[in-house]
Design a protein around this motif. Structure first.
Motif, short mmCIF file in Angstrom:
data_model
loop_
_atom_site.label_atom_id
_atom_site.label_comp_id
_atom_site.label_asym_id
_atom_site.label_seq_id
_atom_site.Cartn_x
_atom_site.Cartn_y
_atom_site.Cartn_z
N GLY A 77 25.64 25.02 1.48
CA GLY A 77 25.70 24.29 0.22
C GLY A 77 26.31 25.12 -0.89
O GLY A 77 27.05 24.61 -1.74
N SER A 78 26.04 26.44 -0.90
CA SER A 78 26.62 27.32 -1.92
C SER A 78 28.14 27.41 -1.76
O SER A 78 28.88 27.40 -2.75
CB SER A 78 26.00 28.72 -1.80
OG SER A 78 24.60 28.68 -1.99
N LEU A 79 28.58 27.47 -0.52
CA LEU A 79 30.03 27.48 -0.27
C LEU A 79 30.66 26.17 -0.75
O LEU A 79 31.76 26.17 -1.33
CB LEU A 79 30.31 27.70 1.22
CG LEU A 79 29.95 29.07 1.78
CD1 LEU A 79 30.16 29.09 3.30
CD2 LEU A 79 30.78 30.16 1.12
N MET A 80 29.96 25.07 -0.54
CA MET A 80 30.48 23.79 -0.99
C MET A 80 30.51 23.71 -2.52
O MET A 80 31.41 23.11 -3.10
CB MET A 80 29.61 22.65 -0.43
CG MET A 80 29.63 22.51 1.08
SD MET A 80 31.30 22.37 1.76
CE MET A 80 31.56 24.06 2.33
N PHE A 81 29.53 24.35 -3.15
CA PHE A 81 29.51 24.39 -4.61
C PHE A 81 30.74 25.14 -5.14
O PHE A 81 31.39 24.70 -6.09
CB PHE A 81 28.22 25.06 -5.10
CG PHE A 81 28.18 25.28 -6.58
CD1 PHE A 81 27.89 24.22 -7.45
CD2 PHE A 81 28.44 26.54 -7.12
CE1 PHE A 81 27.87 24.43 -8.82
CE2 PHE A 81 28.42 26.75 -8.49
CZ PHE A 81 28.14 25.68 -9.35
N LEU A 82 31.06 26.29 -4.51
CA LEU A 82 32.24 27.04 -4.93
C LEU A 82 33.51 26.24 -4.69
O LEU A 82 34.44 26.28 -5.51
CB LEU A 82 32.30 28.37 -4.16
CG LEU A 82 31.18 29.37 -4.47
CD1 LEU A 82 31.30 30.58 -3.55
CD2 LEU A 82 31.24 29.80 -5.93
N SER A 83 33.56 25.51 -3.59
CA SER A 83 34.72 24.67 -3.30
C SER A 83 34.89 23.58 -4.36
O SER A 83 35.99 23.34 -4.86
CB SER A 83 34.59 24.05 -1.91
OG SER A 83 35.63 23.11 -1.67
N ALA A 97 33.65 14.12 -1.61
CA ALA A 97 33.49 13.65 -0.23
C ALA A 97 33.60 14.79 0.78
O ALA A 97 32.82 14.87 1.73
CB ALA A 97 34.52 12.56 0.07
N THR A 98 34.58 15.67 0.58
CA THR A 98 34.78 16.76 1.54
C THR A 98 33.55 17.65 1.64
O THR A 98 33.12 18.03 2.73
CB THR A 98 36.01 17.59 1.14
OG1 THR A 98 37.17 16.76 1.16
CG2 THR A 98 36.20 18.76 2.08
N GLU A 99 32.97 18.01 0.50
CA GLU A 99 31.80 18.86 0.49
C GLU A 99 30.60 18.18 1.15
O GLU A 99 29.83 18.82 1.88
CB GLU A 99 31.45 19.25 -0.95
CG GLU A 99 32.41 20.26 -1.57
CD GLU A 99 33.80 19.70 -1.87
OE1 GLU A 99 34.76 20.46 -1.88
OE2 GLU A 99 33.90 18.47 -2.10
N MET A 100 30.45 16.89 0.91
CA MET A 100 29.35 16.15 1.53
C MET A 100 29.54 16.07 3.05
O MET A 100 28.57 16.18 3.81
CB MET A 100 29.27 14.74 0.94
CG MET A 100 28.85 14.67 -0.51
SD MET A 100 27.16 15.28 -0.79
CE MET A 100 27.51 16.95 -1.38
N VAL A 101 30.78 15.93 3.49
CA VAL A 101 31.05 15.86 4.93
C VAL A 101 30.77 17.21 5.58
O VAL A 101 30.30 17.27 6.73
CB VAL A 101 32.51 15.42 5.17
CG1 VAL A 101 32.90 15.63 6.63
CG2 VAL A 101 32.68 13.96 4.80
N ALA A 102 31.02 18.29 4.87
CA ALA A 102 30.72 19.61 5.42
C ALA A 102 29.21 19.78 5.63
O ALA A 102 28.77 20.30 6.67
CB ALA A 102 31.24 20.70 4.48
#
Length: 423
Positions: A77-83, A97-102
């Motif tokens: 989740g932290s990586l998705m936050f940075l993204s 959407a991309t972060e949620m799919v990850a």
């Protein structure tokens, strides 16, 4: 030889293979989206399988403890936050959407480890559909207004909130069942709402046949009045009269579905005549409207008879109230006046909304009312309703459309009474 080889392969291998395959599909879709759009997106065909396998591995190492798996989720989740933070800085319209799919891919690994294969597969397939149908789903916002969202909320309120809490047992002398009564309201509302949604989706496809069919499924009376009024602005009497006949033809399909749903035995009595009447109405209306130029209508014309909100809560409660009243009136009519009295009542009820009367008949048919008598009463009510719609068309439409519609609907009404001869 193959079976012996399979015995040496641990079951975890096939689970990891499934995780890799499902995660790879998500990565492939994201990789394709990046190449087409040219925009930044987190990960691709390598990153997503790794996320899925990490989720599987941590679920395996957790041994039933949620802390290791939760820590892994926080890291991803932290990586998705940075993204997402990067996208906010680099674009004016960042999507999530991309972060949620990850994060979904991470959960897929855990689901497979716990043998939730169906859930994992469904989650991935649903995610792929949501990603691929982005433009289609976003296009729906142009076809549905906030009022339409409110309408859907009302539909959920009728079906998911009110229906489950009603008692499913009979009360009083007339054996009124609150659950079944409201189930009838839900069934009628569902058909009307389905037609309403289809009209919204197809609102820019101006075809008179489509309008008549969808409008007839919603309310043939409302469609008749709307088409009749619109005919005064144009000079296409055959087109509008044919559409009005088609709407009445599809009415028989809607009534047949409701009758079969709530009284299959009565439905068997009426399936053949209703099918023939539907074919005559829809087919005859289409032939009648095709006697002139192509039945394409303008957007301005179509707006004139777009259906209104079919799920007003006041209307739903009024329908339930009328249904109970008509059940009581029908019971006393059949008890004291016999079949003749019931036929007269059917003819009278045809000048109003016939759904409560017909669905009320389904509750007594085969019990206090013989099936043949109930079927005859429904045929009379439907024919009476066609006649009153013909009068509406004659009153609200232009002279030629009114005359043609009145003739066509009276003819359909007479055909609807022919089965009474063979009873």
């Amino acid at each position: 030889m193959l079976s012996q080889t399979m015995n040496f392969i641990p079951p975890e291998f096939f689970k990891m293979l499934l995780v890799f395959f499902l995660s790879f599909l998500i990565g492939l879709e994201r990789e394709e989206w990046k190449s087409i759009s040219g925009k930044y997106a987190f990960g691709g065909v390598r990153t997503y399988p790794l996320i899925g396998l990490i989720g599987y591995s941590l679920a395996s190492l957790s041994s039933g403890q949620m802390i290791p798996f939760s820590v892994g989720l926080i890291v991803i989740g932290s990586l998705m936050f940075l993204s997402y933070w990067h996208k906010i800085k680099s674009t004016q319209t960042p999507g999530l959407a991309t972060e949620m799919v990850a994060l979904t891919t991470y959960l897929v690994g855990a689901l497979v480890y716990h043998n939730q294969f169906w859930m994992a597969s469904t989650l991935v397939i649903t995610s792929l559909l949501l990603l691929e149908l982005k433009s289609v789903l976003e296009g729906l916002t142009q076809k549905f207004s906030p009022d339409d969202i409110l309408t859907f909320t009302k539909f959920l309120f009728l079906t998911a909130v009110i229906l489950p809490i009603l008692p499913n047992q009979n009360f009083g002398e007339f054996q009124i069942n609150p659950f079944k009564t409201w189930l009838i309201v839900v069934a009628v509302s569902s058909i009307s709402y389905g037609s309403f949604i289809l009209q919204k989706i197809c609102k820019n496809q101006g075809n008179i046949a489509l309008v008549a069919l969808l409008g007839g499924a919603y309310s043939s009376t409302v469609t008749t009045v709307a088409l009749a009024k619109q005919s005064t602005r144009t000079n296409h009497p055959h087109r509008y009269a044919g559409g009005i006949l088609m709407a009445s033809g599809i009415m028989y399909v809607r009534l047949a579905l409701l009758i079969i749903l709530f009284n299959p035995n009565l439905g068997k009595e009426l399936t053949l005549p209703f099918s023939l009447l539907a074919i005559v109405g829809v087919g005859g209306g289409w032939l009648w409207s095709s006697r002139i130029e192509s039945p394409t209508i303008s957007l301005e014309e179509k707006k004139a008879y777009s259906s209104r909100n079919p799920l007003e809560l006041k209307a739903a409660f009024l329908f339930a109230f009328l249904f109970v009243i008509i059940v009581i009136v029908t019971h006393y009519t059949a008890l004291y006046l016999g079949s003749s009295g019931l036929y007269v009542l059917a003819g009278i009820m045809g000048v109003t909304d016939i759904d409560p009367f017909i669905l009320g008949i389904t509750q007594s048919a085969g019990q206090s009312t013989p099936l043949s008598v109930a079927a005859g009463a429904i045929l009379i009510a439907a024919s009476s309703n066609n006649i009153i719609k013909g009068i509406y068309a004659f009153s609200f439409g232009d002279r030629q459309t009114g005359k043609q519609s009145l003739f066509l609907l009276i003819s359909l009404a007479i055909l609807g009474l022919i089965p009474l001869i063979f009873q």
